[in-house]
Design a protein around this motif. Structure first.
Motif, PDB file in Angstrom:
ATOM      1  N   ALA A   1       0.880  -1.159  -0.197  1.00  0.00           N
ATOM      2  CA  ALA A   1      -0.158  -0.222   0.020  1.00  0.00           C
ATOM      3  C   ALA A   1       1.255   0.967   0.169  1.00  0.00           C
ATOM      4  CB  ALA A   1      -0.937  -0.418   0.840  1.00  0.00           C
ATOM      5  N   TYR A   2       0.157   2.031  -0.686  1.00  0.00           N
ATOM      6  CA  TYR A   2       1.115   3.659  -0.781  1.00  0.00           C
ATOM      7  C   TYR A   2       0.138   4.610   0.119  1.00  0.00           C
ATOM      8  CZ  TYR A   2       4.624   1.251  -3.501  1.00  0.00           C
ATOM      9  OH  TYR A   2       4.939  -0.047  -4.199  1.00  0.00           O
ATOM     10  N   SER A   3      -0.783   4.221   0.387  1.00  0.00           N
ATOM     11  CA  SER A   3      -1.721   4.933   1.383  1.00  0.00           C
ATOM     12  C   SER A   3      -2.912   4.075   1.681  1.00  0.00           C
ATOM     13  CB  SER A   3      -2.112   5.969  -0.453  1.00  0.00           C
ATOM     14  OG  SER A   3      -3.517   5.299  -0.818  1.00  0.00           O
ATOM     15  N   LEU A   4      -3.549   5.375   2.891  1.00  0.00           N
ATOM     16  CA  LEU A   4      -4.767   4.796   3.481  1.00  0.00           C
ATOM     17  C   LEU A   4      -5.706   4.162   2.206  1.00  0.00           C
ATOM     18  CD1 LEU A   4      -5.027   6.881   6.064  1.00  0.00           C
ATOM     19  CD2 LEU A   4      -3.617   5.324   6.320  1.00  0.00           C
ATOM     20  N   ARG A   5      -5.882   5.074   1.296  1.00  0.00           N
ATOM     21  CA  ARG A   5      -7.078   4.282  -0.014  1.00  0.00           C
ATOM     22  C   ARG A   5      -7.020   3.111   0.239  1.00  0.00           C
ATOM     23  NH1 ARG A   5      -7.606   8.067  -4.228  1.00  0.00           N
ATOM     24  NH2 ARG A   5      -8.763   9.084  -2.696  1.00  0.00           N
ATOM     25  N   ASP A   6      -5.106   2.836  -0.098  1.00  0.00           N
ATOM     26  CA  ASP A   6      -4.946   1.203  -1.050  1.00  0.00           C
ATOM     27  C   ASP A   6      -5.199   0.228  -0.017  1.00  0.00           C
ATOM     28  OD1 ASP A   6      -4.040   2.248  -3.289  1.00  0.00           O
ATOM     29  OD2 ASP A   6      -1.904   2.175  -2.863  1.00  0.00           O
TER      30      ASP A   6
ATOM     31  N   GLU B   1     -10.620   5.517   4.367  1.00  0.00           N
ATOM     32  CA  GLU B   1      -9.961   5.915   4.615  1.00  0.00           C
ATOM     33  C   GLU B   1      -9.737   6.495   6.273  1.00  0.00           C
ATOM     34  OE1 GLU B   1      -7.523   8.287   1.981  1.00  0.00           O
ATOM     35  OE2 GLU B   1      -9.218   7.503   0.473  1.00  0.00           O
TER      36      GLU B   1
ATOM     37  N   ASP C   1      -0.022   8.036   9.093  1.00  0.00           N
ATOM     38  CA  ASP C   1       1.298   9.239   9.250  1.00  0.00           C
ATOM     39  C   ASP C   1       2.091   8.702   8.197  1.00  0.00           C
ATOM     40  OD1 ASP C   1       0.980   9.098  11.852  1.00  0.00           O
ATOM     41  OD2 ASP C   1       1.076  10.862  11.605  1.00  0.00           O
TER      42      ASP C   1
ATOM     43  N   TRP D   1       4.992   7.139   6.130  1.00  0.00           N
ATOM     44  CA  TRP D   1       4.783   6.866   4.382  1.00  0.00           C
ATOM     45  C   TRP D   1       6.023   6.458   4.102  1.00  0.00           C
ATOM     46  CZ3 TRP D   1       1.217   3.241   3.413  1.00  0.00           C
ATOM     47  CH2 TRP D   1      -0.257   3.484   3.647  1.00  0.00           C
ATOM     48  N   GLU D   2       7.277   7.256   4.025  1.00  0.00           N
ATOM     49  CA  GLU D   2       8.317   7.845   4.322  1.00  0.00           C
ATOM     50  C   GLU D   2       9.668   6.475   4.760  1.00  0.00           C
ATOM     51  OE1 GLU D   2       9.934  11.370   3.379  1.00  0.00           O
ATOM     52  OE2 GLU D   2       7.796  12.106   2.086  1.00  0.00           O
TER      53      GLU D   2
END
Length: 71
Positions: free
Chosen positions: A30-35, A50, A67, A69-70
């Motif tokens: 996943a690359y976001s909460l949406r994923d 989300e 929060d 993601w890096e």
């Protein structure tokens, strides 16, 4: 929601993706909460968005919360 399944989101990798495991199976990166919400819907967890992903106490966040993601 049909049933409660263990959900683990792993720390971000070098590309900023986080592996998502549901009920012992890796569903993807996943690359976001949406994923993550989409992975959970595909796993049969209904009515996920989300906001649910960010606030759910059922998700175990490793290496930082929703929060981060890096790498």
């Amino acid at each position: 929601m049909a049933s409660v399944m263990p959900v683990v989101v792993y720390p971000p990798d070098e590309g900023g993706g986080r592996r998502v495991r549901v009920d012992g199976e890796i569903l993807g990166r996943a690359y976001s909460l949406r994923d993550i919400a989409e992975f959970l819907r595909r796993a049969g967890i209904e009515e996920v968005d989300e906001g649910y992903v960010a606030m759910s106490g059922l998700i175990e966040w490793r290496g930082g919360g929703p929060d981060i993601w890096e790498h």
